[in-house]
Enzyme design. Structure first.
Site, PDB file in Angstrom:
ATOM      1  N   ASP A 186      35.596  38.025  40.527  1.00 28.74           N
ATOM      2  CA  ASP A 186      36.082  38.046  39.353  1.00 28.74           C
ATOM      3  C   ASP A 186      34.938  37.030  38.636  1.00 28.74           C
ATOM      4  O   ASP A 186      34.180  36.231  39.151  1.00 28.74           O
ATOM      5  CB  ASP A 186      37.357  36.973  38.980  1.00 28.74           C
ATOM      6  CG  ASP A 186      37.656  37.373  37.603  1.00 28.74           C
ATOM      7  OD1 ASP A 186      36.921  37.969  36.892  1.00 28.74           O
ATOM      8  OD2 ASP A 186      38.971  37.088  37.164  1.00 28.74           O
TER       9      ASP A 186
HETATM   10  C1  BGC Z   1      38.937  38.312  34.159  1.00 26.15           C
HETATM   11  C2  BGC Z   1      38.935  39.572  34.622  1.00 26.15           C
HETATM   12  C3  BGC Z   1      37.905  40.614  33.838  1.00 26.15           C
HETATM   13  C4  BGC Z   1      36.667  39.773  33.872  1.00 26.15           C
HETATM   14  C5  BGC Z   1      35.395  40.592  32.939  1.00 26.15           C
HETATM   15  C6  BGC Z   1      37.539  37.475  33.907  1.00 26.15           C
HETATM   16  O1  BGC Z   1      37.812  36.369  32.947  1.00 26.15           O
HETATM   17  O2  BGC Z   1      39.763  37.235  34.751  1.00 26.15           O
HETATM   18  O3  BGC Z   1      40.233  40.158  34.704  1.00 26.15           O
HETATM   19  O4  BGC Z   1      37.691  41.654  34.416  1.00 26.15           O
HETATM   20  O5  BGC Z   1      36.660  38.504  33.155  1.00 26.15           O
HETATM   21  O6  BGC Z   1      35.715  40.471  31.790  1.00 26.15           O
END
Ligand code: BGC
Length: 738
Positions: free
Chosen positions: A266
């Site tokens: 993530d």
């Molecule tokens: C989130 C993810 C997301 C990623 C990219 C993160 O803060 O937890 O779910 O896909 O950002 O935007």
């Protein structure tokens, strides 16, 4: 002699065989060759530097391919509900493109509430086409974290509290997306059930609960859905970050489940080079860089899996075995996506996608309460409709964190109602309260001006006046996508509705008894006025077609058929995580309620929820006949089939979700009172009757024995329960596992 050999050499050079060999397609580009051979061939041609470049980001959402070998870059996009607008290369801000406005699909909570696997397939296929058209080869979604507490800010992005339902819905979603040659990246693996201190909180959970509640949807995504990527989560487990976690990634995901895809961190979820090397992470994204010091020329070199890793390899501190393994997985991803020459081309913002979103929204809306058949609105006797509430006009596709969208359009509930009703009745709108007047997020501007000069008292007075004169009041409120509501990054502070809506609803119900409350949210809310309000509808976040779908259900063009995918407790203390005092944790959170999440908790404690899991009404009525089983006893290797006849006894066509729960009447370890093990959505014309059958095997009877570290079906007595919800039991039949 010399002359002869020159002539022979020339002859060989111009021979067809030689020429063919020269033009020969390398193995890795030959799609008739097995995947493994292609991967090994490409790998053998890459330098260490090229391999390192492949395993970490080069921009906010992309990572490098190998241009020398014609292997394209990887491009990721959020998210579960629509394709994110383009951002600048190295910033979160918008790139300002004018051709990236997507179809906003309903939130995953709404999709799950359809209880219809065909809707999940349609959703996946449609959003996959949008991703493909925008040249993204990895879709960052769907999210399958289990609904542990109604306060989790990201519940709206997930599919509810039940592992079986989530598992069944995620598989067709994945297949739909991947049929476009676009990978799903199922998230957030694992135990990401709160937003509070999400990067630091260490989750403590027993193995049974982990395997029975929090992992099944991920396992189904891997083994049944065949997802090509998985996203690690922000939190810790056993003291180690989930994005490089020996237990979750090496032992379970890649070990026990045999996952062959790519583990993506993530954004900002990687924290340590050595752990990232050895504990199963394949691709690093979103790590924080200061853009200064030695990272100035290319901040991405600062990533844990960038220069620091290369340095360790060069100094001999670590070998290249793990690097090759990561690259193999990424190459496989490329062959399945960007280098798959037969994948379709995709399409974007089309009428078909709008229609798909609308259909899913129509089937996901849940009719929670309908006293005196207040719904559908009878337009032949209704002259004046009061529409009250900020959510009747607020755009909900903007905000909420990474799932925020730049939608091609969004029909508000008020506009949907106006369009549907036309001049058949007068609609008077009053806002009633001010929630959040902000109407932009991350540079996407909704274009709405929600500023308000009037005081709260003035707004309330206006709403009461409008309501008093109307034949029916439709209150469209609930939560929104602002911080501390249905939004990433924070959890909600309480179960109650924000902005003093409870006070307003009660006051409105006093001046007009014909009142319907439409709850726009991805979470349960408290409804202290439940007995004062005859009509209650769960309206979710429904995307581009929100207003149209809601209007169709309220006016009766569509007969509601959605069912709740999580329990609405009366109060917070009626939820296990809250009753036992562990939500949210800060440094550590202990899942003290164990297996008893959602209906498993209220069943065990004999608590009457506000609305139970699986609940949802229709404008027609269904009658269930006696449940039967095709055998009384079964061996562990057998299957057993349960049947029940369901009849539409009302005056209009409708759909019913028939649910099968299994009870283990006696077991050596504590088990939930009952657990969902089957569901079927059926359509019935008035008077029509259908037989619904469920065939299960020992998997539906098993629990996870943590001592044996295996699933066990213990011989003994079981019961199959058929319900129209987890609380509305229609019939039971007993059987024995020998
Ligand atoms: C989130 C993810 C997301 C990623 C990219 C993160 O803060 O937890 O779910 O896909 O950002 O935007």
């Amino acid at each position: 002699m010399f002359k002869k050999s020159i002539i022979a050499a020339i002859a060989l050079l111009v021979s067809p065989l030689y020429l063919q060999a020269q033009n020969k397609v390398p193995v890795y580009l030959d799609d008739s060759k097995p995947m493994k051979e292609r991967v090994e061939d490409a790998l053998s041609k890459m330098t260490v530097e090229e391999k390192i470049a492949m395993i970490h980001a080069q921009s906010k959402f992309s990572s490098a391919g190998v241009s020398r070998l014609g292997i394209p870059d990887n491009w990721m996009t959020d998210g579960p509900h629509g394709i994110r607008p383009e951002v600048l290369w190295d910033e979160w801000s918008q790139a300002g493109w004018t051709n990236d406005s997507c179809t906003a699909f309903p939130a995953l909570t709404a999709l799950a509430a359809t209880w219809n696997k065909e809707m999940a397939l349609l959703y996946g296929k449609s959003i996959g086409e949008e991703a493909r058209y925008r040249n993204k080869n990895v879709l960052l979604g769907p999210g399958v974290n289990i609904y542990r507490s109604p306060l989790n800010g990201r519940n709206f992005e997930y599919m509810g509290e039940d592992p079986f339902l989530t598992s069944k819905m995620v598989v067709p979603y994945i297949k739909g997306v991947q049929s476009n040659g676009v990978a799903t990246c199922v998230k957030h693996f694992a135990l990401n059930n709160q937003e509070t201190n999400r990067h630091g909180v260490n989750v403590v959970v027993d193995d049974r609960t982990l395997y029975e509640i929090y992992l099944p949807a991920f396992k189904a995504a891997v083994q049944e859905g065949g997802t090509w990527a998985i996203m690690g989560s922000y939190n810790k487990y056993k003291g180690q970050q989930a994005c490089h976690n020996e237990y979750l990634l090496n032992d379970i995901l890649k070990g026990e489940w045999g996952f062959e895809g790519v583990v993506v961190a993530d954004w900002g979820g990687a924290h340590n080079t050595k752990e990232a090397i050895f504990n199963g992470l394949d691709m690093e994204f979103g790590s924080w860089t200061d853009g200064l010091a030695w990272g100035k020329s290319n901040a991405y070199d600062n990533y844990y899996l960038a220069a620091p890793y290369l340095k360790m390899i060069k100094s001999g501190e670590v070998g290249t075995k793990e690097l090759d393994e990561k690259v193999r997985r990424i190459l496989r991803l490329s062959f399945l996506t960007t280098m798959n020459r037969s994948r379709p081309f995709g399409s974007f913002g089309t009428e078909d996608h709008a229609a798909a979103g609308r259909k899913i929204a129509e089937e996901g809306i849940v009719l929670l309460q309908n006293k005196n058949n207040i719904l559908p609105v009878n337009l032949s006797t209704t002259k004046k409709i009061a529409v009250i509430g900020e959510n009747a006009i607020k755009m909900m596709t903007v905000g909420g964190g990474s799932s925020s969208l730049k939608a091609k359009y969004e029909i508000s509930p008020l506009d949907g109602l106006k369009k549907r009703i036309g001049n058949q009745a007068e609609i008077v709108y009053a806002r009633g309260y001010v929630g959040d007047a902000k109407s932009d997020y991350n540079g996407v501007v909704s274009g709405q001006d929600l500023s308000e000069k009037r005081s709260a008292a003035e707004l309330m007075a206006e709403a009461l006046k409008v309501a008093k004169d109307a034949d029916i009041v439709i209150f469209i409120g609930g939560l929104n996508k602002s911080d501390f509501q249905d939004s990433e990054g924070n959890d909600r502070k309480g179960l109650e509705l924000p902005y003093e809506q409870d006070k307003l609803v009660s006051a409105l119900a006093k001046v007009n008894k014909n009142i319907v409350f439409v709850n726009i949210s991805g979470n349960a809310v408290a409804m202290p006025w439940v007995n004062e309000v005859p009509g209650i509808v769960q309206g979710w976040f429904l995307g581009s077609e929100a207003g149209n779908a809601l209007a169709e259900v309220l006016m009766g063009d569509v007969n509601p058929s959605g069912k709740l995918t999580f329990t609405f407790p009366v109060k917070l203390q009626d939820n296990g995580a809250h009753a036992l005092g562990d939500f949210p944790g800060t440094e550590e959170v202990i899942y003290k309620e164990g297996l008893f999440v959602g209906y498993r908790w209220v069943d065990k404690q004999k608590i009457k929820p506000l609305f139970p899991f699986g609940h949802g009404l229709s404008y027609t009525t269904f009658e269930y006949d006696k449940v039967s089983a095709d055998r009384k006893e079964m061996e562990a290797s057998d299957k057993i089939t349960f049947s029940v006849k369901v009849k539409n006894t009302g005056k209009r066509a409708g759909q019913e979700v028939v649910q099968l729960y299994i009870t283990d009447l006696k077991s050596s370890l504590p088990r939930p009172v009952k657990e969902l093990k089957g569901f079927e959505k059926i359509s019935l014309q008035p008077g029509e009757e259908k037989t619904v059958t469920f065939t299960v095997d020992k998997a539906a009877l098993s629990f996870f024995d943590d001592k044996k570290h295996d699933w066990v079906a213990e011989p003994g007595k079981f019961e199959a329960i058929i319900g129209a919800s987890s609380a509305n039991i229609k019939g039971k039949v007993g059987f024995i596992l020998k």
